[in-house]
Design a protein around this motif. Structure first.
Motif, PDB file in Angstrom:
ATOM      1  N   UNK A 484       0.758  -1.169   0.168  1.00  0.00           N
ATOM      2  CA  UNK A 484      -0.179  -0.159   0.286  1.00  0.00           C
ATOM      3  C   UNK A 484       0.804   1.157   0.099  1.00  0.00           C
ATOM      4  N   UNK A 485       1.604   1.409  -0.707  1.00  0.00           N
ATOM      5  CA  UNK A 485       3.270   2.513  -1.058  1.00  0.00           C
ATOM      6  C   UNK A 485       2.686   4.189  -1.288  1.00  0.00           C
ATOM      7  N   UNK A 486       1.540   3.902  -1.904  1.00  0.00           N
ATOM      8  CA  UNK A 486       0.558   4.652  -2.379  1.00  0.00           C
ATOM      9  C   UNK A 486       0.097   5.078  -1.835  1.00  0.00           C
ATOM     10  N   UNK A 487      -1.169   4.737  -1.314  1.00  0.00           N
ATOM     11  CA  UNK A 487      -1.692   5.016  -0.689  1.00  0.00           C
ATOM     12  C   UNK A 487      -0.756   5.973   0.912  1.00  0.00           C
ATOM     13  N   UNK A 488       0.055   4.891   1.446  1.00  0.00           N
ATOM     14  CA  UNK A 488       0.493   5.316   2.596  1.00  0.00           C
ATOM     15  C   UNK A 488       0.786   6.993   2.275  1.00  0.00           C
ATOM     16  N   UNK A 489       2.183   7.263   1.469  1.00  0.00           N
ATOM     17  CA  UNK A 489       2.277   8.438   1.087  1.00  0.00           C
ATOM     18  C   UNK A 489       1.565   9.199   0.536  1.00  0.00           C
ATOM     19  N   UNK A 490       0.417   8.876   0.170  1.00  0.00           N
ATOM     20  CA  UNK A 490      -0.706  10.516  -0.035  1.00  0.00           C
ATOM     21  C   UNK A 490      -1.097  10.476   1.295  1.00  0.00           C
TER      22      UNK A 490
END
Lengths: 742, 742
Positions: A484-490
């Motif tokens: 879920x890396x993109x979700x984390x960063x967003x």
């Protein structure tokens, strides 16, 4: 004589005005199927206690069984087998938890196996603070009401042998183990283990209870399911692998699957009331809660009080115009936003400290059930506007959690940090509240706490475990397929933007600069080839093969949590115009966003994209799209039916979306004290402001002109002065009127 | 310097006199196999606490497994897999109960499954108040000692990661369910359910405990075996069907199978002490017991105190002459008679009242574990003679039980009447005590209680459920195949004879007459055809087909409980001469009794016939048979080996038989204050009498003359005056000397 007149007067008013009070519009059955995970139980506004029909176990006739699939609500409207009333429940949540202390009436021969003792039912009714049904198997009427921390249940029995069962072995929770002891013939007290929320094995906590019956039973006893023995020994133990009835033992009982029974000889239509007090501190506190809050009052008095509390709260907003259905949807949504977070402290102010469970005392309300990945988006903004005295206590609570545990909450549940979902959602909540002028809390500590999770290295960082990558690279690379890396960063970008605005306003220039720069890191993820965000590998290249649609219907998707790239690509609420530039300008942005709706890429059932409809209004001339889309989504997904919420209500977040949208404004960027405006559902909305916070005591939103329901806004005035489609919170409450011309 | 000399002196005396103190003759391993059900654990005289090695579960290497067969002891000498020390145990009892709070040391990776964490052992040693072994798997030395209500355990660990486990899920008891909570890093407290003694499902009771470690652990946590989930859900719960480790939860825990672990970094040979206090009233009392009785003392001090208590008690009898083996048998038997009944009340005098569990306070010692069908025969008579201050408290306790519960005890276990075995055994105990001059108890209430069970109709009569038949017919007919009817009636006859003697002495003539006549009802059962007792059918005819040998080896037998007709036919101790007349006179009686021994019909492993050897001495000229038989039985069945008790020690009853027999006297008729004399094992036995009860402070039994060990008594003198083979208790203690001439 005077008393009688008052009484008649009350009855008259009650009958005549019945359909006109806000409380009467609420239909607690809305959202109780279609995975809305709301329930029709009796609860008070932000109350610790809810008394909810439990109908998700024990029968193949049920469509949904709590043990047969991922299941997170004690009740589904389409099920049919009632196995008791559960005490203390979650509303609109997506993981199984709580829903225990199952209280069941039966008649005839005593049977303590819920596979047998459950019953079909009819005549089900519910209103705020009240729930009732009739059990067809036993001809017993069940009614429930509640106070903040206690439940009161009234059973109306037929003539004969009747039983009241308290089952501590089952519940929605997957944790087991309970302890109980008899205080006297009519009272037991005990403890039950709860926890493993979202199958997190360590997020465990105890609930304490006292149960008191207003009639002495003929006989009482316990039961415990006996562990299965093997071999020869099994032959000697008559209760081996069965529910053993304890008929001659009445001291302490403990076990995985235990309960207590009370048997009565009842007359026809005899009513017996059962009071249940709870506490998350101790049995003593549970008893004190019961004694203070029920102080010997009967069912009708407690019910009237619960109803009044709801009406008082719901009356903070008065709507005029609109259909009855729309009012029902609106007030039920408002009702759903007033369930979580709920209070945690006992009447004496005691509560279990975050993570340690140490008993502490609070002067303000101590809240719990912070589903922040959901509620940071709009529910806290609704509290800030309409119930600011609650919102400030919710923020104080969050800061106290930091003091106790070293971290602001992410998904806090009765004193445990469950670490469900991702991001750093406390930051926008605290900043949003502060920026809207609610400042009577310890901002120095709050800033320390926020800065800590924003800057601590990943290995020590409970909120941002991938903070090393994020801080050094400006984004979080995909290191595991479903990390879920993109979700984390967003989420970090949004949190850091909030922190930037706060730092700036506090004169902390270096911090402001640092966090602003970080918040713009979202641009790393934009992939021109697909026109969407796309996961980045540790070597800096985009993840391949890539399908921006992968992740629909809650399927796993590399880089994205509970959604696909389309559900996340527009989620840069703090830099919508910057995102538009990245996408090639306003037109390309608007066209692509419109396509998301046209092609059905928009998911109305989960949070990441719920602000999408409001993004059109950032661009002049495109505001009609917001109005049209919001209107369509409301009509399609928010209806006065049991399936009238598009998915998990998410602790009121979906409902808060509806409440704001129907009033014509939406806080689309958490942490930024602004609203985007849209066409309100009602002709006139009056919000009773809290003058202690806002000076003024009301805010009126009204529609003027002769435009059709399908038409679009022509002009907007704030306090009589023309305004655009985005307004500042402070301007709004200062103005006192917001007028839409159609 | 003085201290050093004292110390050296102590060491010297200790070394030189080591084999000369009574405590040193005790071998706690005697009776720990061959179903003796004794154990080598650490216990104080009549102490509530015993700390016992638990080696009857978890490994196929064990010959006996608690769950694989009827099994009633925490320890068997021939087993080899140690799974902890159990706290509070039964000694010499035939039904599974207690044996819980299992404390285990391990090293290396934490594993809380006893199937894995158990260990083989070596260097096992035991002495009164002390037990020790070395675990070969972990190289951990385990030592245990105790006070009256607490245990103290010392573990000597190797260097590395070490653990201490407290397992509340397992035990000898078949009841499950426990509750615990952390007090601080080094202390937990809790409750465990015990009960279902002899698979009686309702005889349930709680034990409370506090466990305190003298070193702060590096890490602590709990475990709980997780109920098996089914289907999809099972996949999500990582602990499904396993022992779940709670690493981040430390508040209240409850469940069927729970425990607590403590992890340490230990140095080589590092010793850690664990103190365990218990109470049957509350956790608070358990803590108070711990604090008062251990008052911060270390292991060696507590051990020295326990040893001293034993030596003081055992020194009440000094024996001279005899072999070392005989002294070992004698003092170990005496040791076994001083374990049950044991005290129940806490240091503050509180105890749970009979059956209700209500907390009451006592001034005298409150005893528990009354295995009366066994102990009424001889153990209480031994207490009366040698430990009268205890016997009177045991009687006071029995009368208090009647006051609390309405009934004198039958088989009382920690406040529950388990109704194990039959008869009305409290009556002979109370009467025997009274007739021997111990009268400082409430005889008025005792008489009321005894008369109640003797006269109440069967349906209301907990002690004599078949009293209607018994009272109307004079015997109990066989109404169900295995109703033990003859055994029941034989017990009632004895009880009623005791009541007759009491009534007579109190001048209650009508009662005396009634109960005397009843006590003679045994004659109904005598069947001339077989020359034995034989069950009678409700129509008055004898039961057919009849085999007087049916019932050997504890097989079921119509009319007889745990025996056959031969084991019961001579059991009319109150009318031996009448029985002889019934059998056709002295010669026929003696010949038949001799045949019982010659043909091996005598069962040395159970109570009904244990007084048989003494019956010869009722007949002039036949006394040598008593002497010969007793001598042979002692030599054959009572040896200084682990199998040196012929069967269940029955809470000390078999041992009491040996103690009396080796001293040369035996109370063969419970309730009648007389002894039958036999050839003592030792040259000289000195009993330190309690002058408060007996005026005199000692009684000397000695052998004179040159007769061989195999020879028979030629003459007996009591206080220097010739006497016969049966003497009255009062004459004995008054005389002060009993001299046998051989």
């Amino acid at each position: 004589m005077k008393k009688l007149i008052a009484c008649l007067n009350f009855l008259f008013v009650g009958m005549c005005l019945h359909a006109q009070e806000p409380v009467d519009y609420v239909d607690p059955f809305i959202g109780t199927t279609n995975f809305g995970t709301c329930n029709p139980g009796a609860v008070c506004p932000n109350g610790l206690m809810s008394v909810v029909p439990f109908n998700v176990m024990g029968s193949a006739d049920n469509k949904y069984d709590k043990d047969a699939r991922w299941w997170s609500t004690p009740y589904d409207y389409t099920n049919s087998y009632f196995t008791g009333l559960s005490h203390v429940n979650l509303s609109g949540v997506g993981c199984p938890e709580l829903g225990s202390l199952l209280l069941m009436p039966t008649t005839g021969e005593l049977d303590v196996d819920y596979h047998h003792y459950g019953s079909k039912y009819e005549k089900e009714t519910a209103s705020p603070g009240y729930y009732s049904l009739q059990l067809t198997k036993y001809n017993v009427k069940v009614e429930a009401t509640s106070t903040l921390r206690t439940g009161l249940i009234r059973f109306t029995f037929p003539k004969g042998k009747s039983h009241i069962l308290m089952n501590l072995g089952e519940g929605l929770t997957n944790e087991s183990g309970a302890y109980l002891r008899r205080v006297n013939d009519r009272e037991i007290e005990g403890m039950k283990l709860l926890g493993t929320f979202c199958y997190n094995p360590q997020a465990v906590f105890p609930i304490y209870f006292v149960m008191r019956i207003n009639k002495a039973p003929q006989q009482t006893g316990y039961w415990k399911f006996q562990r299965k023995m093997n071999g020869i020994e099994a032959e000697w133990d008559q209760d081996n692998g069965k529910y053993k009835l304890y008929t001659q033992y009445d001291r302490d009982l403990a076990g995985d699957d235990i309960g207590a029974w009370f048997t009565f000889d009842t007359e026809d239509n005899e009513q017996i009331e059962v009071a249940v007090g709870v506490s998350f501190v101790s049995m003593e506190n549970a008893r004190q809660n019961l004694e203070v809050e029920q102080h010997g009052a009967g069912f009708d008095e407690i019910h009237a009080s619960a109803r009044k509390q709801w009406n008082d709260d719901l009356s903070r907003i008065t709507v005029e115009g609109g259909t009855k259905a729309q009012k029902t949807v609106f007030y039920t949504a408002l009702y759903h936003t007033l369930i979580h977070p709920n209070i945690l402290q006992d009447v004496n102010g005691e509560y279990p400290a975050m993570e340690t469970g140490e008993t502490k005392t609070t002067k303000n309300n101590r809240y719990t059930v912070y589903s922040l990945w959901d509620t940071y988006r709009n529910l806290h903004q609704l509290m800030t506007l309409v119930y600011p005295e609650r919102q400030i206590d919710m923020v104080r609570t969050m800061i106290d959690m930091y003091k106790e545990h070293g971290w602001l909450p992410k998904w806090e549940l009765y004193g445990r940090e469950t670490l469900t979902m991702e991001g750093d959602p406390s930051l926008p909540v605290i900043v949003d509240t502060w920026m809207k002028g609610l400042r009577d809390f310890d901002m120095e500590t709050a800033y320390e706490a926020m800065r800590k999770s924003a800057t601590l290295p990943g290995k020590d960082n409970l909120m941002r475990p991938d903070n090393d990558d994020y801080m050094s690279k400006g984004y979080v690379p995909l290191r595991e397929q479903f990390d879920n890396s993109v979700s984390h960063a967003l989420e970090y970008y949004i949190a850091d933007y909030a922190l930037y605005t706060l730092a700036k306003s506090l004169g902390k220039k270096a911090d402001a600069n640092l966090f602003y720069n970080r918040s713009m890191g979202y641009k790393h993820y934009y992939c021109k080839e697909f026109g969407t965000f796309r996961p980045i590998l540790p070597d800096g290249t985009f993840y391949s093969p890539f399908d921006p649609l992968q992740g629909q219907n809650f399927e796993p998707s590399p880089g994205f949590h509970e959604g696909n790239s389309w559900n996340y690509t527009f989620y840069v609420p703090h830099d919508v115009k910057g995102l538009a530039r990245l996408m090639g300008g306003q037109k390309k942005f608007v066209d692509k966003l419109q396509m998301v709706f046209d092609k059905g890429y928009y998911n109305p059932a989960n949070e990441p994209d719920i602000a999408y409809p409001y993004l059109f209004s950032y661009f002049k001339g495109e505001e009609w799209r917001t109005q049209k889309t919001v209107r369509e989504l409301l009509a399609k997904y928010f209806t006065p039916k049991p399936d009238g919420i598009p998915g998990n209500d998410d602790a009121g977040t979906m409902s808060a979306w509806a409440v704001f949208s129907m009033m014509g404004l939406y806080p689309d960027c958490p942490g930024v004290p602004e609203y985007t405006l849209t066409d309100p559902t009602f002709d006139r909305v009056t919000i009773r402001l809290n003058p202690e916070f806002y000076g003024k005591d009301q805010l009126v939103i009204e529609k003027k002109g002769n435009g059709s329901a399908e038409g679009y806004i022509q002009k907007i005035e704030l306090g009589g002065k023309k305004t655009g489609y985005r307004i500042h919170h402070n301007d709004l409450v200062k103005a006192g009127t917001l007028t839409f011309y159609k």
